[in-house]
Motif scaffolding. Structure first.
Motif, PDB file in Angstrom:
ATOM      1  N   MET A   1      43.138   7.555  18.138  1.00 31.63           N
ATOM      2  CA  MET A   1      43.867   6.442  17.599  1.00 31.63           C
ATOM      3  C   MET A   1      44.269   5.439  18.683  1.00 31.63           C
ATOM      4  SD  MET A   1      44.943   6.868  14.186  1.00 31.63           S
ATOM      5  CE  MET A   1      46.615   7.054  13.722  1.00 31.63           C
ATOM      6  N   LYS A   2      44.398   5.910  19.918  1.00 30.13           N
ATOM      7  CA  LYS A   2      44.887   4.995  20.942  1.00 30.13           C
ATOM      8  C   LYS A   2      43.932   3.830  21.197  1.00 30.13           C
ATOM      9  CE  LYS A   2      43.382   7.218  25.236  1.00 30.13           C
ATOM     10  NZ  LYS A   2      43.819   7.919  26.428  1.00 30.13           N
ATOM     11  N   GLU A   3      42.676   3.990  20.831  1.00 28.38           N
ATOM     12  CA  GLU A   3      41.723   2.902  21.030  1.00 28.38           C
ATOM     13  C   GLU A   3      42.070   1.674  20.178  1.00 28.38           C
ATOM     14  OE1 GLU A   3      40.245   5.340  17.637  1.00 28.38           O
ATOM     15  OE2 GLU A   3      40.807   5.876  19.685  1.00 28.38           O
ATOM     16  N   MET A   4      42.994   1.835  19.240  1.00 32.01           N
ATOM     17  CA  MET A   4      43.445   0.716  18.418  1.00 32.01           C
ATOM     18  C   MET A   4      44.360  -0.225  19.218  1.00 32.01           C
ATOM     19  SD  MET A   4      42.003   1.307  15.483  1.00 32.01           S
ATOM     20  CE  MET A   4      42.897   0.394  14.274  1.00 32.01           C
ATOM     21  N   ILE A   5      44.833   0.238  20.364  1.00 28.34           N
ATOM     22  CA  ILE A   5      45.699  -0.582  21.218  1.00 28.34           C
ATOM     23  C   ILE A   5      44.885  -1.053  22.408  1.00 28.34           C
ATOM     24  CG2 ILE A   5      47.688  -0.548  22.771  1.00 28.34           C
ATOM     25  CD1 ILE A   5      49.026   1.383  20.871  1.00 28.34           C
ATOM     26  N   ASP A   6      44.904  -2.342  22.640  1.00 25.64           N
ATOM     27  CA  ASP A   6      44.242  -2.923  23.809  1.00 25.64           C
ATOM     28  C   ASP A   6      45.264  -2.987  24.932  1.00 25.64           C
ATOM     29  OD1 ASP A   6      42.847  -4.336  25.704  1.00 25.64           O
ATOM     30  OD2 ASP A   6      42.508  -6.106  24.464  1.00 25.64           O
ATOM     31  N   ILE A   7      45.144  -2.101  25.896  1.00 26.99           N
ATOM     32  CA  ILE A   7      46.112  -2.013  26.983  1.00 26.99           C
ATOM     33  C   ILE A   7      46.195  -3.312  27.770  1.00 26.99           C
ATOM     34  CG2 ILE A   7      44.560  -1.025  28.700  1.00 26.99           C
ATOM     35  CD1 ILE A   7      48.247  -0.074  28.160  1.00 26.99           C
ATOM     36  N   HIS A   8      45.125  -4.067  27.788  1.00 29.54           N
ATOM     37  CA  HIS A   8      45.112  -5.318  28.549  1.00 29.54           C
ATOM     38  C   HIS A   8      46.082  -6.362  27.990  1.00 29.54           C
ATOM     39  CE1 HIS A   8      41.248  -3.390  29.545  1.00 29.54           C
ATOM     40  NE2 HIS A   8      41.668  -3.706  30.761  1.00 29.54           N
ATOM     41  N   VAL A   9      46.442  -6.215  26.730  1.00 29.73           N
ATOM     42  CA  VAL A   9      47.383  -7.137  26.104  1.00 29.73           C
ATOM     43  C   VAL A   9      48.799  -6.938  26.636  1.00 29.73           C
ATOM     44  CG1 VAL A   9      48.441  -7.759  23.884  1.00 29.73           C
ATOM     45  CG2 VAL A   9      45.985  -7.340  24.031  1.00 29.73           C
ATOM     46  N   GLU A  47      49.627   8.844  17.872  1.00 32.52           N
ATOM     47  CA  GLU A  47      49.934   7.850  16.847  1.00 32.52           C
ATOM     48  C   GLU A  47      50.138   6.494  17.509  1.00 32.52           C
ATOM     49  OE1 GLU A  47      53.298   9.085  14.565  1.00 32.52           O
ATOM     50  OE2 GLU A  47      52.500  11.107  14.322  1.00 32.52           O
ATOM     51  N   ILE A  48      49.649   5.458  16.877  1.00 30.21           N
ATOM     52  CA  ILE A  48      49.742   4.109  17.435  1.00 30.21           C
ATOM     53  C   ILE A  48      51.202   3.717  17.659  1.00 30.21           C
ATOM     54  CG2 ILE A  48      49.312   1.667  16.987  1.00 30.21           C
ATOM     55  CD1 ILE A  48      46.790   2.550  15.462  1.00 30.21           C
ATOM     56  N   GLY A  49      52.039   3.970  16.677  1.00 31.09           N
ATOM     57  CA  GLY A  49      53.457   3.621  16.796  1.00 31.09           C
ATOM     58  C   GLY A  49      54.128   4.333  17.952  1.00 31.09           C
ATOM     59  N   LYS A  50      53.764   5.583  18.159  1.00 30.31           N
ATOM     60  CA  LYS A  50      54.336   6.356  19.255  1.00 30.31           C
ATOM     61  C   LYS A  50      53.914   5.774  20.599  1.00 30.31           C
ATOM     62  CE  LYS A  50      54.304  11.068  21.096  1.00 30.31           C
ATOM     63  NZ  LYS A  50      53.847  12.446  20.855  1.00 30.31           N
ATOM     64  N   LEU A  51      52.643   5.457  20.745  1.00 31.10           N
ATOM     65  CA  LEU A  51      52.164   4.880  22.000  1.00 31.10           C
ATOM     66  C   LEU A  51      52.803   3.514  22.231  1.00 31.10           C
ATOM     67  CD1 LEU A  51      50.424   5.081  24.500  1.00 31.10           C
ATOM     68  CD2 LEU A  51      48.481   4.243  23.166  1.00 31.10           C
ATOM     69  N   GLU A  52      52.956   2.737  21.183  1.00 29.75           N
ATOM     70  CA  GLU A  52      53.624   1.437  21.330  1.00 29.75           C
ATOM     71  C   GLU A  52      55.062   1.616  21.809  1.00 29.75           C
ATOM     72  OE1 GLU A  52      51.280  -1.278  18.014  1.00 29.75           O
ATOM     73  OE2 GLU A  52      53.032  -0.129  17.389  1.00 29.75           O
ATOM     74  N   GLN A  53      55.765   2.607  21.271  1.00 31.93           N
ATOM     75  CA  GLN A  53      57.138   2.875  21.690  1.00 31.93           C
ATOM     76  C   GLN A  53      57.199   3.300  23.151  1.00 31.93           C
ATOM     77  OE1 GLN A  53      58.372   5.833  18.865  1.00 31.93           O
ATOM     78  NE2 GLN A  53      59.264   4.313  17.483  1.00 31.93           N
ATOM     79  N   ILE A  54      56.261   4.127  23.564  1.00 30.93           N
ATOM     80  CA  ILE A  54      56.240   4.592  24.948  1.00 30.93           C
ATOM     81  C   ILE A  54      55.955   3.421  25.886  1.00 30.93           C
ATOM     82  CG2 ILE A  54      55.052   6.079  26.606  1.00 30.93           C
ATOM     83  CD1 ILE A  54      54.621   8.066  24.256  1.00 30.93           C
ATOM     84  N   ILE A  55      55.006   2.587  25.527  1.00 33.96           N
ATOM     85  CA  ILE A  55      54.690   1.408  26.348  1.00 33.96           C
ATOM     86  C   ILE A  55      55.912   0.495  26.426  1.00 33.96           C
ATOM     87  CG2 ILE A  55      53.321  -0.711  26.441  1.00 33.96           C
ATOM     88  CD1 ILE A  55      50.968   0.987  25.293  1.00 33.96           C
TER      89      ILE A  55
END
Length: 99
Positions: A1-9, A47-55
């Motif tokens: 699922m993490k591939e849904m987040i573009d870290i470069h953004v 989970e996308i939401g979890k990774l977003e929270q951690i970032i």
């Protein structure tokens, strides 16, 4: 699922780190290395939401920390590993008190 987040953004620019004045470019690079490490160390199925929270937590915690330029990269990676390992262990906001 993490591939849904573009870290470069979510990477920092020197302008984001202007409080370091002459070191802003170096601080942004160190911060971005930490974000890349976080992204790579996260489970593929996080989970996308979890990774977003951690970032977001990393941004809130480190983007203004005056010691960022002085901390060894390996110590930052250890901090990220600890963050990922303990994120679900209760209230994630309490991590600010421990670090």
């Amino acid at each position: 699922m993490k591939e849904m987040i573009d870290i470069h953004v979510v990477l920092a620019t020197a302008e984001d780190m202007q409080q370091w004045e002459d070191d802003a470019e170096d601080v942004a690079e160190r911060f971005n290395d930490m974000l890349h490490y976080l992204y790579n160390a996260a489970d593929e199925d996080i989970e996308i939401g979890k990774l977003e929270q951690i970032i977001q937590h990393v941004w809130e915690y480190w983007s203004k920390d005056q010691h960022l330029i002085d901390i060894d990269a390996e110590d930052l990676y250890d901090w990220v590993d600890q963050l990922l390992a303990t994120w679900d262990d209760g209230d994630s906001n309490s991590l600010d008190d421990d670090n």
